[in-house]
Scaffold this motif. Structure first.
Motif, PDB file in Angstrom:
ATOM      1  N   ASN A 149      14.900  73.521  30.573  1.00  0.00           N
ATOM      2  CA  ASN A 149      13.733  72.837  30.010  1.00  0.00           C
ATOM      3  C   ASN A 149      13.513  71.483  30.672  1.00  0.00           C
ATOM      4  OD1 ASN A 149      13.182  74.916  28.216  1.00  0.00           O
ATOM      5  ND2 ASN A 149      14.418  74.020  26.569  1.00  0.00           N
ATOM      6  N   GLU A 150      14.633  70.772  30.931  1.00  0.00           N
ATOM      7  CA  GLU A 150      14.514  69.469  31.593  1.00  0.00           C
ATOM      8  C   GLU A 150      13.975  69.623  33.004  1.00  0.00           C
ATOM      9  OE1 GLU A 150      18.451  67.940  31.245  1.00  0.00           O
ATOM     10  OE2 GLU A 150      18.159  67.192  29.193  1.00  0.00           O
ATOM     11  N   LYS A 151      14.445  70.635  33.724  1.00  0.00           N
ATOM     12  CA  LYS A 151      13.963  70.875  35.083  1.00  0.00           C
ATOM     13  C   LYS A 151      12.493  71.267  35.065  1.00  0.00           C
ATOM     14  CE  LYS A 151      18.412  72.271  37.066  1.00  0.00           C
ATOM     15  NZ  LYS A 151      19.203  73.388  37.642  1.00  0.00           N
ATOM     16  N   SER A 152      12.130  72.068  34.071  1.00  0.00           N
ATOM     17  CA  SER A 152      10.744  72.500  33.948  1.00  0.00           C
ATOM     18  C   SER A 152       9.831  71.317  33.672  1.00  0.00           C
ATOM     19  CB  SER A 152      10.620  73.532  32.822  1.00  0.00           C
ATOM     20  OG  SER A 152       9.287  73.904  32.625  1.00  0.00           O
ATOM     21  N   SER A 153      10.290  70.392  32.811  1.00  0.00           N
ATOM     22  CA  SER A 153       9.499  69.206  32.480  1.00  0.00           C
ATOM     23  C   SER A 153       9.303  68.318  33.694  1.00  0.00           C
ATOM     24  CB  SER A 153      10.195  68.413  31.360  1.00  0.00           C
ATOM     25  OG  SER A 153      10.287  69.186  30.193  1.00  0.00           O
ATOM     26  N   VAL A 154      10.358  68.158  34.516  1.00  0.00           N
ATOM     27  CA  VAL A 154      10.280  67.353  35.720  1.00  0.00           C
ATOM     28  C   VAL A 154       9.318  67.985  36.716  1.00  0.00           C
ATOM     29  CG1 VAL A 154      11.560  66.532  37.731  1.00  0.00           C
ATOM     30  CG2 VAL A 154      12.574  66.364  35.467  1.00  0.00           C
ATOM     31  N   GLY A 155       9.350  69.334  36.804  1.00  0.00           N
ATOM     32  CA  GLY A 155       8.472  70.058  37.717  1.00  0.00           C
ATOM     33  C   GLY A 155       7.015  69.882  37.368  1.00  0.00           C
ATOM     34  N   VAL A 156       6.725  69.861  36.059  1.00  0.00           N
ATOM     35  CA  VAL A 156       5.353  69.679  35.599  1.00  0.00           C
ATOM     36  C   VAL A 156       4.868  68.273  35.908  1.00  0.00           C
ATOM     37  CG1 VAL A 156       3.868  69.582  33.568  1.00  0.00           C
ATOM     38  CG2 VAL A 156       5.544  71.399  33.798  1.00  0.00           C
TER      39      VAL A 156
END
Length: 515
Positions: free
Chosen positions: A508-515
């Motif tokens: 989830n943290e990686k996904s948030s950074v990607g967004v």
């Protein structure tokens, strides 16, 4: 690990005990044969300082001379030979990646080995736990075998702390704390690593729990310790906690669950039997599990029970396998006396390499060339006679002992005062009462009570686990412990949830950074 010997320390008894334990292990390891090559004393000083950590400063001649004097005085084992034995053995066993390190009898005394284990744990990504009311470390060991690391452990009994420290070389000595939990609450955070604590485990002492009325139990001052456990959970706020206690605590379980739910935890409790986890005894305990990650704790119990069905059942004879025959000691006040007849604190394992399925299971597939704490206690002639007359499964009201039974007028009260265990069945629950006598734990084929090692086997402690402290307190430590196998069974399921939670959180943290 602090050096075994601190020149400023007043605890000479502990120092003398450790030296004698090392001496015994070395003597057995070498079959009392001394090494052929003798090293000069300067090399011995440097080696002892660098590897074993028995002295603080190899260049401090006063410290070295005092150490030498103590060894010569207490050990009946000359100084040069003593350290040359250490050197020869440690060169083979305590070096990096040595294939024989698992068999090294002095590795837990070795500064180099302990430092290595501490660093390995520090660099590990395994989930971290705190063990409160840790006792000798049974629950910790089960969770360790399941892949947890120990950040902090605490107890108020010095012998328990000594046992815990010795058998958990991966935990820094300053993180195994001898103190009242009420005091520990004021400074615990200073002792913790800069990593998230995933879990708190523990079993608050339970003397006040019974089947008496609920309100009296809540108000009983002896039961305030579980409140300190709650305070600790509130202070650290781990994602999970596991609290263990006698089944009598079930009478106030609603209150306990409410206390944790007020902190935001999803909590459930159930009665679990250690026998379902491969432990060869009927031992029912109430287990409370709570979490902050949004999981139904009742489902966690369901998975624990389901996995337990995959574990083979074991009986008493599986635990007693391979331990040599002993006779009860007939010498009063001789608990520290080692003899061939009644056993020794440290002895050779004559069944090394011949372990059965259960021994391999509790040893976590490791082997031990030594047997620890296998000593029979003192019994008077009457009790030895009673033990010999009884058959397996017999108890105090058996007619075969009516003529010498000391409690025959109160058999309705003391019918279990004597009980001979049965080889092909579960043992009765191992308790701390064994420190007083083992009349309720008579060996199935020998006229004596169980030894601390036999009780530890029944509790599923591995053979390499060495219980420190006075003889009778070893029984107390074993009897108060959570069986490691039971702890392991609970831990495996909880670790799966923790690992999944961390994995999802990372994604989830990686996904948030990607967004």
């Amino acid at each position: 690990m602090q050096p075994l010997y601190d020149i400023e320390s007043k605890e000479r008894r502990d120092y003398k005990t450790s030296l004698n334990e090392i001496k015994t292990l070395l003597s057995l390891a070498f079959d009392n044969n001394r090494p052929k090559e003798q090293l000069v004393l300067e090399e011995v000083y440097n080696y002892v300082y660098e590897r074993i950590g028995i002295i603080q400063d190899a260049n401090n001649k006063n410290e070295v001379e005092e150490l030498k004097a103590l060894i010569n005085k207490y050990m009946e084992f000359d100084y040069e030979t003593f350290f040359n034995l250490i050197i020869e053995l440690s060169n083979n066993c305590c070096v990096e990646d040595s294939p024989t390190c698992g068999d090294c009898p002095i590795r837990n005394y070795c500064e180099q080995y302990r430092t290595k284990k501490v660093m390995e744990q520090k660099n590990s990504d395994n989930p971290l736990l705190i063990d409160l009311f840790s006792g000798a470390g049974g629950m910790s060991l089960g969770f360790k075998h399941a892949g947890f690391n120990i950040a902090l452990a605490n107890d108020v009994e010095k012998c328990c702390i000594d046992t815990y420290t010795h058998n958990h070389p991966e935990v820094p000595i300053e993180s195994v704390v001898l103190d009242d939990i009420k005091n520990l609450l004021t400074y615990a955070e200073q002792l913790l690593p800069n990593k998230e604590i995933d879990l708190i485990i523990g079993g608050p002492p339970c003397q006040g729990f019974s089947n008496a009325n609920r309100q009296r139990l809540i108000d009983d001052p002896r039961n305030k310790l579980y409140k300190h456990f709650v305070e600790f959970v509130n202070l650290i706020k781990p994602n999970f906690f596991v609290m263990e206690n006698v089944r009598g605590m079930q009478s106030i379980s609603d209150q306990i669950i409410e206390d944790f739910e007020q902190l935001g935890y999803n909590v459930h409790c159930e009665i679990l039997n250690a026998a379902d986890f491969g432990v060869p005894q009927n031992r029912e305990r109430i287990i409370f599990i709570g979490n902050l990650i949004g999981v139904d704790s009742k489902q966690i119990f369901s998975e624990i029970r389901q996995k337990a069905k995959e574990i083979d059942t074991h009986v008493l004879k599986d635990a007693l396998y391979g331990l040599r025959e002993l006779k009860a000691s007939t010498i009063k006040n001789s608990t520290e006396l080692d003899t061939e007849k009644s056993g020794r604190k440290i002895d050779k394992n004559n069944y090394y390499g011949k372990e059965n399925e259960y021994i391999n299971l509790i040893n976590n597939s490791k082997k031990s060339k030594f047997v620890f704490n296998h000593k029979a206690r003192y019994n008077n002639d009457r009790d030895i006679e009673i033990f010999g007359r009884l058959n397996q499964g017999d108890k105090s009201d058996d007619p075969k002992i009516a003529d010498i039974m000391p409690y025959k007028n109160r058999n309705h009260i003391f019918k279990d005062k004597y009980f001979k265990l049965q080889n092909d069945k579960f043992s009765k629950t191992i308790t701390a009462h064994m420190k007083f006598d083992c009349n309720m734990y008579i060996h199935p084929t020998q006229a004596r009570g169980l030894t601390p090692r036999e009780a530890a086997r029944v509790q599923s402690f591995p053979d390499i686990y060495f219980f420190k402290g006075p003889y009778t307190k070893t029984y107390m430590q074993v009897g108060n412990s959570v069986p490691p196998l039971m702890g392991r069974g609970i831990a495996k399921v909880i670790k799966e949830y923790i690992d999944k939670f961390k994995e999802d959180k990372s994604l989830n943290e990686k996904s948030s950074v990607g967004v």
